[in-house]
Design a protein around this motif. Structure first.
Motif, PDB file in Angstrom:
ATOM      1  N   HIS A 115       3.961  14.366 -11.683  1.00 41.38           N
ATOM      2  CA  HIS A 115       2.833  14.058 -11.224  1.00 41.38           C
ATOM      3  C   HIS A 115       2.847  13.683 -10.102  1.00 41.38           C
ATOM      4  CE1 HIS A 115      -1.874  14.032 -10.292  1.00 41.38           C
ATOM      5  NE2 HIS A 115      -1.427  12.774  -9.895  1.00 41.38           N
ATOM      6  N   GLN A 116       2.202  14.076  -8.713  1.00 42.85           N
ATOM      7  CA  GLN A 116       2.333  13.259  -7.306  1.00 42.85           C
ATOM      8  C   GLN A 116       1.016  12.626  -7.378  1.00 42.85           C
ATOM      9  OE1 GLN A 116       5.216  12.863  -5.121  1.00 42.85           O
ATOM     10  NE2 GLN A 116       3.589  11.373  -4.607  1.00 42.85           N
ATOM     11  N   ALA A 161       4.171   5.991 -14.005  1.00 39.80           N
ATOM     12  CA  ALA A 161       3.154   6.824 -13.540  1.00 39.80           C
ATOM     13  C   ALA A 161       3.971   8.678 -13.660  1.00 39.80           C
ATOM     14  CB  ALA A 161       2.318   6.161 -13.378  1.00 39.80           C
ATOM     15  N   GLU A 162       4.517   8.609 -12.456  1.00 39.34           N
ATOM     16  CA  GLU A 162       4.921   9.785 -11.475  1.00 39.34           C
ATOM     17  C   GLU A 162       5.511  10.587 -12.830  1.00 39.34           C
ATOM     18  OE1 GLU A 162       8.151   7.396 -10.012  1.00 39.34           O
ATOM     19  OE2 GLU A 162       5.926   7.150 -11.020  1.00 39.34           O
ATOM     20  N   HIS A 163       5.631  10.595 -13.696  1.00 40.13           N
ATOM     21  CA  HIS A 163       6.862  10.915 -14.922  1.00 40.13           C
ATOM     22  C   HIS A 163       6.236  11.526 -16.002  1.00 40.13           C
ATOM     23  CE1 HIS A 163      10.210   9.704 -12.862  1.00 40.13           C
ATOM     24  NE2 HIS A 163      10.083   8.552 -13.136  1.00 40.13           N
ATOM     25  N   LEU A 164       4.506  11.226 -15.830  1.00 35.62           N
ATOM     26  CA  LEU A 164       4.265  11.850 -17.094  1.00 35.62           C
ATOM     27  C   LEU A 164       2.503  12.544 -16.855  1.00 35.62           C
ATOM     28  CD1 LEU A 164       3.004   7.956 -18.201  1.00 35.62           C
ATOM     29  CD2 LEU A 164       4.630   9.996 -19.866  1.00 35.62           C
ATOM     30  N   PRO A 165       2.353  13.934 -16.865  1.00 30.74           N
ATOM     31  CA  PRO A 165       1.213  14.012 -16.911  1.00 30.74           C
ATOM     32  C   PRO A 165       0.079  13.700 -16.512  1.00 30.74           C
ATOM     33  CG  PRO A 165       2.249  15.188 -18.315  1.00 30.74           C
ATOM     34  CD  PRO A 165       2.739  14.089 -18.178  1.00 30.74           C
ATOM     35  N   ARG A 166      -0.869  13.689 -15.332  1.00 28.89           N
ATOM     36  CA  ARG A 166      -2.083  12.763 -14.925  1.00 28.89           C
ATOM     37  C   ARG A 166      -2.702  12.118 -15.612  1.00 28.89           C
ATOM     38  NH1 ARG A 166      -6.958  11.961 -13.699  1.00 28.89           N
ATOM     39  NH2 ARG A 166      -7.653  10.282 -11.722  1.00 28.89           N
ATOM     40  N   GLU A 167      -3.413  13.093 -17.077  1.00 34.86           N
ATOM     41  CA  GLU A 167      -4.238  13.070 -17.975  1.00 34.86           C
ATOM     42  C   GLU A 167      -3.246  11.995 -18.443  1.00 34.86           C
ATOM     43  OE1 GLU A 167      -2.211  16.860 -18.369  1.00 34.86           O
ATOM     44  OE2 GLU A 167      -3.408  15.934 -16.493  1.00 34.86           O
ATOM     45  N   ASP A 168      -2.271  12.340 -19.273  1.00 36.25           N
ATOM     46  CA  ASP A 168      -1.067  11.009 -20.135  1.00 36.25           C
ATOM     47  C   ASP A 168      -0.718  10.272 -19.326  1.00 36.25           C
ATOM     48  OD1 ASP A 168      -1.054  12.933 -21.867  1.00 36.25           O
ATOM     49  OD2 ASP A 168       1.089  13.295 -20.989  1.00 36.25           O
ATOM     50  N   ALA A 169      -0.405   9.523 -18.157  1.00 29.23           N
ATOM     51  CA  ALA A 169      -0.638   8.188 -17.341  1.00 29.23           C
ATOM     52  C   ALA A 169      -2.026   7.714 -17.037  1.00 29.23           C
ATOM     53  CB  ALA A 169      -0.276   8.539 -15.648  1.00 29.23           C
ATOM     54  N   VAL A 170      -3.526   8.498 -17.531  1.00 31.39           N
ATOM     55  CA  VAL A 170      -4.413   7.766 -17.443  1.00 31.39           C
ATOM     56  C   VAL A 170      -4.462   7.378 -18.729  1.00 31.39           C
ATOM     57  CG1 VAL A 170      -6.902   8.461 -16.793  1.00 31.39           C
ATOM     58  CG2 VAL A 170      -5.966   9.274 -15.459  1.00 31.39           C
ATOM     59  N   ALA A 171      -4.275   8.042 -19.499  1.00 30.27           N
ATOM     60  CA  ALA A 171      -4.445   7.652 -20.722  1.00 30.27           C
ATOM     61  C   ALA A 171      -3.980   6.518 -21.603  1.00 30.27           C
ATOM     62  CB  ALA A 171      -4.266   9.100 -21.954  1.00 30.27           C
ATOM     63  N   LEU A 172      -2.436   6.572 -21.312  1.00 31.25           N
ATOM     64  CA  LEU A 172      -1.592   5.636 -21.641  1.00 31.25           C
ATOM     65  C   LEU A 172      -2.230   4.275 -20.435  1.00 31.25           C
ATOM     66  CD1 LEU A 172       0.567   4.666 -22.259  1.00 31.25           C
ATOM     67  CD2 LEU A 172       2.370   5.148 -20.782  1.00 31.25           C
ATOM     68  N   LEU A 173      -2.618   3.809 -19.517  1.00 29.43           N
ATOM     69  CA  LEU A 173      -2.942   3.394 -18.493  1.00 29.43           C
ATOM     70  C   LEU A 173      -4.355   2.552 -19.358  1.00 29.43           C
ATOM     71  CD1 LEU A 173      -2.751   3.997 -14.947  1.00 29.43           C
ATOM     72  CD2 LEU A 173      -1.136   1.678 -16.063  1.00 29.43           C
TER      73      LEU A 173
END
Length: 179
Positions: A145-146, A98-110
């Motif tokens: 993203h951190q 998830a840290e390798h994605l922009p936050r919004e992309d990680a949230v959308a993927l989840l």
């Protein structure tokens, strides 16, 4: 990096043993950390890998062979573009992804993984500052993203289901279960 800190692995293994999934999709397996850790515990599991960086498949021996099987099927693609059927599994692993994605992309993927029908999701991310750029020619290794542990609590808690959390010195781990 295609590796992961050992912190939280015992905690994750306990949850794996409890749930004993029969189908797993490992997003961004890198060197196959979770397949190596979980496969000996529960044989007969169908393991799928979604790996964005094709050289890792050969470099880390992710492809199935007659003498050693790490993954039963491998899809070289961006997880954000993978078909939903790859997320209809007993367990989805996002181990240091998830840290390798922009936050919004990680949230959308989840959110997409939950909508596709996943029963369990294991997420592991650094919870301390961990800047990282390209590694060994792989631009996808950059940290975009951190994550803060409270933020990941809120994201996974907002997906419904039940969430268990491990907070270490370096990594945080979350096990989300559909209820």
């Amino acid at each position: 990096m295609p590796t992961s800190d050992t912190e939280g692995k015992d905690w994750s293994l306990e949850r794996f043993r409890y749930h004993l999934p029969n189908t797993v999709t490992d997003i961004g397996p890198g060197e196959g950390t979770y397949a190596k850790l979980f496969r000996p515990v529960h044989e007969g599991v169908w393991w799928t890998a979604v790996e964005i960086f094709k050289p890792y498949v050969r470099r880390y021996g992710l492809k199935s062979t007659k003498t050693r099987t790490m993954y039963d099927e491998i899809h070289v693609m961006d997880a954000r573009e993978a078909p939903d059927h790859l997320y209809y599994r007993d367990l989805l692993v996002l181990g240091d992804v998830a840290e390798h994605l922009p936050r919004e992309d990680a949230v959308a993927l989840l959110e997409r993984i939950v909508a596709a029908g996943a029963w369990n999701i294991l997420v592991s991310v650094p919870i301390v500052p961990s800047p990282q750029g390209e590694v060994d020619g792989n631009p996808h290794e950059a940290h975009l993203h951190q994550w803060d542990a409270d933020d990941m609590d809120a994201v996974l808690g907002g997906l419904g289901g039940k969430v268990e959390t491990f907070r270490g010195e370096t990594l945080g781990c979350w096990w989300w279960t559909r209820t």
